[in-house]
Scaffold this motif. Structure first.
Motif, PDB file in Angstrom:
ATOM      1  N   THR A 123       0.823  -1.242   0.056  1.00  0.00           N
ATOM      2  CA  THR A 123      -0.567  -0.364  -0.174  1.00  0.00           C
ATOM      3  C   THR A 123       1.154   1.099   0.184  1.00  0.00           C
ATOM      4  O   THR A 123       0.436   2.209  -0.674  1.00  0.00           O
ATOM      5  CB  THR A 123      -0.405   0.260   1.071  1.00  0.00           C
ATOM      6  N   PHE A 124       2.011   0.836   0.834  1.00  0.00           N
ATOM      7  CA  PHE A 124       2.790   2.740   0.414  1.00  0.00           C
ATOM      8  C   PHE A 124       3.616   2.817  -0.937  1.00  0.00           C
ATOM      9  O   PHE A 124       4.263   4.233  -0.732  1.00  0.00           O
ATOM     10  CB  PHE A 124       4.415   2.721   1.840  1.00  0.00           C
ATOM     11  N   LEU A 125       3.528   2.182  -2.237  1.00  0.00           N
ATOM     12  CA  LEU A 125       3.069   2.239  -2.857  1.00  0.00           C
ATOM     13  C   LEU A 125       2.191   2.909  -3.829  1.00  0.00           C
ATOM     14  O   LEU A 125       2.081   3.573  -5.079  1.00  0.00           O
ATOM     15  CB  LEU A 125       3.959   0.441  -3.758  1.00  0.00           C
ATOM     16  N   GLY A 126       1.210   3.271  -3.792  1.00  0.00           N
ATOM     17  CA  GLY A 126       0.375   4.079  -4.011  1.00  0.00           C
ATOM     18  C   GLY A 126       0.353   5.129  -3.593  1.00  0.00           C
ATOM     19  O   GLY A 126       0.745   5.969  -3.378  1.00  0.00           O
ATOM     20  N   ALA A 127      -0.679   5.774  -4.529  1.00  0.00           N
ATOM     21  CA  ALA A 127      -0.574   7.288  -4.764  1.00  0.00           C
ATOM     22  C   ALA A 127      -0.360   8.004  -3.130  1.00  0.00           C
ATOM     23  O   ALA A 127      -0.268   9.074  -3.402  1.00  0.00           O
ATOM     24  CB  ALA A 127      -2.035   7.760  -5.108  1.00  0.00           C
ATOM     25  N   ARG A 265      -0.188  14.950   7.396  1.00  0.00           N
ATOM     26  CA  ARG A 265      -1.047  14.024   7.857  1.00  0.00           C
ATOM     27  C   ARG A 265      -1.215  13.328   6.230  1.00  0.00           C
ATOM     28  O   ARG A 265      -1.630  13.653   5.667  1.00  0.00           O
ATOM     29  CB  ARG A 265      -2.532  14.985   8.048  1.00  0.00           C
ATOM     30  N   LEU A 266      -1.413  12.048   6.780  1.00  0.00           N
ATOM     31  CA  LEU A 266      -1.739  10.876   5.380  1.00  0.00           C
ATOM     32  C   LEU A 266      -3.256   9.612   6.003  1.00  0.00           C
ATOM     33  O   LEU A 266      -3.670  10.288   7.489  1.00  0.00           O
ATOM     34  CB  LEU A 266      -0.959   9.608   6.329  1.00  0.00           C
ATOM     35  N   PRO A 267      -3.495   9.566   4.562  1.00  0.00           N
ATOM     36  CA  PRO A 267      -5.239   9.004   5.186  1.00  0.00           C
ATOM     37  C   PRO A 267      -4.948   7.419   5.883  1.00  0.00           C
ATOM     38  O   PRO A 267      -3.579   7.022   5.536  1.00  0.00           O
ATOM     39  CB  PRO A 267      -5.392   8.690   3.721  1.00  0.00           C
ATOM     40  N   ASP A 268      -5.404   6.228   5.696  1.00  0.00           N
ATOM     41  CA  ASP A 268      -5.594   5.063   5.974  1.00  0.00           C
ATOM     42  C   ASP A 268      -4.630   3.885   5.468  1.00  0.00           C
ATOM     43  O   ASP A 268      -4.332   4.751   4.032  1.00  0.00           O
ATOM     44  CB  ASP A 268      -6.689   4.235   6.851  1.00  0.00           C
ATOM     45  N   PRO A 269      -3.504   3.954   5.727  1.00  0.00           N
ATOM     46  CA  PRO A 269      -2.767   2.638   5.087  1.00  0.00           C
ATOM     47  C   PRO A 269      -2.667   1.605   4.371  1.00  0.00           C
ATOM     48  O   PRO A 269      -1.515   1.093   4.258  1.00  0.00           O
ATOM     49  CB  PRO A 269      -0.909   3.267   5.781  1.00  0.00           C
ATOM     50  N   ASP A 270      -3.506   1.339   4.514  1.00  0.00           N
ATOM     51  CA  ASP A 270      -3.577   0.053   4.504  1.00  0.00           C
ATOM     52  C   ASP A 270      -5.049   0.656   3.420  1.00  0.00           C
ATOM     53  O   ASP A 270      -6.038  -0.123   2.921  1.00  0.00           O
ATOM     54  CB  ASP A 270      -5.366  -0.129   5.748  1.00  0.00           C
ATOM     55  N   THR A 271      -5.076   1.397   2.667  1.00  0.00           N
ATOM     56  CA  THR A 271      -5.471   1.370   1.260  1.00  0.00           C
ATOM     57  C   THR A 271      -4.590   2.300   0.707  1.00  0.00           C
ATOM     58  O   THR A 271      -3.539   2.706   0.707  1.00  0.00           O
ATOM     59  CB  THR A 271      -7.197   2.787   1.869  1.00  0.00           C
ATOM     60  N   PHE A 272      -4.562   2.289  -0.761  1.00  0.00           N
ATOM     61  CA  PHE A 272      -3.721   3.388  -1.414  1.00  0.00           C
ATOM     62  C   PHE A 272      -4.099   4.245  -1.770  1.00  0.00           C
ATOM     63  O   PHE A 272      -2.914   5.034  -2.579  1.00  0.00           O
ATOM     64  CB  PHE A 272      -3.713   2.571  -3.194  1.00  0.00           C
ATOM     65  N   MET A 312      -1.469  -6.415  -5.574  1.00  0.00           N
ATOM     66  CA  MET A 312      -0.879  -6.816  -7.095  1.00  0.00           C
ATOM     67  C   MET A 312       0.041  -6.014  -6.998  1.00  0.00           C
ATOM     68  O   MET A 312       1.029  -6.257  -8.070  1.00  0.00           O
ATOM     69  CB  MET A 312      -2.190  -7.480  -8.120  1.00  0.00           C
ATOM     70  N   LEU A 313       0.182  -4.658  -6.970  1.00  0.00           N
ATOM     71  CA  LEU A 313       0.514  -3.721  -7.329  1.00  0.00           C
ATOM     72  C   LEU A 313       1.964  -4.212  -7.098  1.00  0.00           C
ATOM     73  O   LEU A 313       3.358  -4.146  -8.026  1.00  0.00           O
ATOM     74  CB  LEU A 313       0.542  -2.584  -6.762  1.00  0.00           C
TER      75      LEU A 313
END
Length: 377
Positions: A123-127, A265-272, A312-313
């Motif tokens: 997920t850290f590779l997400g947007a 501030r970051l959003p939930d890191p369980d999402t991308f 899958m990313l």
């Protein structure tokens, strides 16, 4: 290799997301699946047009280059080790293993055999994660001094029909959910080197309220359900991390980082995806959407999407790493470092003493937007 042939071991709920998302990425091809329950493998094979095999047959199949290990955590080590010994690259669901010693054996086995080993979370590779990394690396909040990361809720028994395994050694909120938060922090700040923590449990037993055959029955709790830790990072930042399944309601942000020039501030890191918020020298929070970045668009749940989920990313990045001759970003080495942090939290909570983390670890390579887009079909 131009296309990485993938065999999935473990066909439960999480497999459906991986299997569905595989169609988004080039350079990977689903070819077979296996499960200890053959009927589950047969169902997934029919849904996605792949072969249903036994585990042994999948590991022996010549067209399988990588094993995607989606089994339960207690089986991660055995399945990953068997796949490596069969000459397959591996990407496993988190955690890498249930102990750092076991995780270290997997990393060493992969290195010995010159095979790629990757692990969720990716997920850290997400947007949102890439956007935050861009801001921090660009000096938007100056030198990061401190921060907080909180994962808090009521646990699993209100929705999962058989949740006892979540509450046994190898589970708990630290090992189950910690990887998302700690991997994101290592991505943004680099490796950690010391941990101090306190742990407790809200109840000795849990009541299952989810519908199913175990409804209204109780099970014993075998691992801490609340942990509060101070994590010192090698770059000088000190972050408070809290993980709990004993909280009904809270107002803590998922992740906040505070530097010499401002706060992030970051959003939930369980999402991308999600908005990254920036405060410049104490000014109002300014939300910066990541929807236009690769892997930021809302796409999940499938029926009524309200978040971004591109699991899958990490596999796509691993496939690209093999072609480029580099290490994967969501690597086994990164997952091992995060596992060591989590183990240190539990050890410090049990002993009351600080725990040093001495293993060599590196901050993941930045994933630029152009390269991120190149993974898509």
């Amino acid at each position: 290799m131009s296309t990485l042939g993938i065999g999935v071991i473990g066909c439960g709920n999480i497999a459906m997301t991986y299997l569905r998302n595989a169609a988004l990425f080039g350079g990977v091809s689903l070819r077979a699946c296996a499960d200890v329950m053959p009927e589950m493998a047969a169902l997934r094979a029919q849904e996605y047009g792949i072969r249903a095999l036994s585990v042994e047959a999948l590991l022996a199949a010549e067209d399988i280059d990588l094993v995607l290990n989606l089994t339960i955590p207690s089986a991660h080590f055995d399945v990953t080790m068997a796949a490596l010994r069969a000459g397959k690259h591996v990407f496993t669901e988190k955690p890498l293993a249930t102990s750092a010693a076991a995780g270290r054996r997997l990393v060493e086995e992969a290195q010995k055999r010159n095979l790629a080993l990757g692990s969720a979370p990716d997920t850290f590779l997400g947007a949102a994660g890439r956007h935050a990394r861009h801001l921090i690396d660009g000096g938007a909040i100056g030198r990061v001094v401190t921060g907080t990361a909180f994962m808090m809720g009521r646990g699993m028994e209100h929705w999962h029909p058989n949740p006892a395994f979540y509450y046994q050694p190898g589970g708990g909120p630290v090992l189950d959910m910690g990887p998302y938060y700690l991997t994101m922090l290592v991505n943004l700040l680099g490796p950690a080197h010391r941990v101090m923590a306190m742990t407790t449990s809200g109840a000795a037993e849990r009541l299952i309220t989810a519908e199913g055959p175990l409804h209204n029955t109780r099970f014993p709790v075998g691992t801490p359900t609340t942990a509060l830790a101070l994590i010192a990072f090698a770059n000088g930042a000190t972050v408070t991390f809290g993980a709990s399944w004993d909280v009904y309601r809270h107002s803590n942000a998922s992740i906040e980082l505070h530097g010499t020039k401002g706060s992030l501030r970051l959003p939930d890191p369980d999402t991308f995806g999600g908005a990254v918020s920036l405060s410049d020298h104490g000014g109002p929070w300014q939300d910066q959407s990541s929807d236009d970045w690769a892997y930021g668009q809302i796409n999940w749940p499938f029926a009524a999407p309200d978040r971004a989920n591109y699991r899958m990313l990490g596999v796509a990045d691993l496939a690209a790493s093999l072609r480029a001759g580099r290490a994967p970003r969501a690597s086994g080495a990164l997952a091992l470092h995060v596992l060591e942090i989590m183990e240190a939290i539990l050890t410090s909570g049990e002993t009351g003493a600080p725990v040093a983390i001495t293993a060599d670890a590196r901050q993941p390579l930045v994933l630029a937007e152009d390269e991120a887009k190149s993974f898509l079909t």
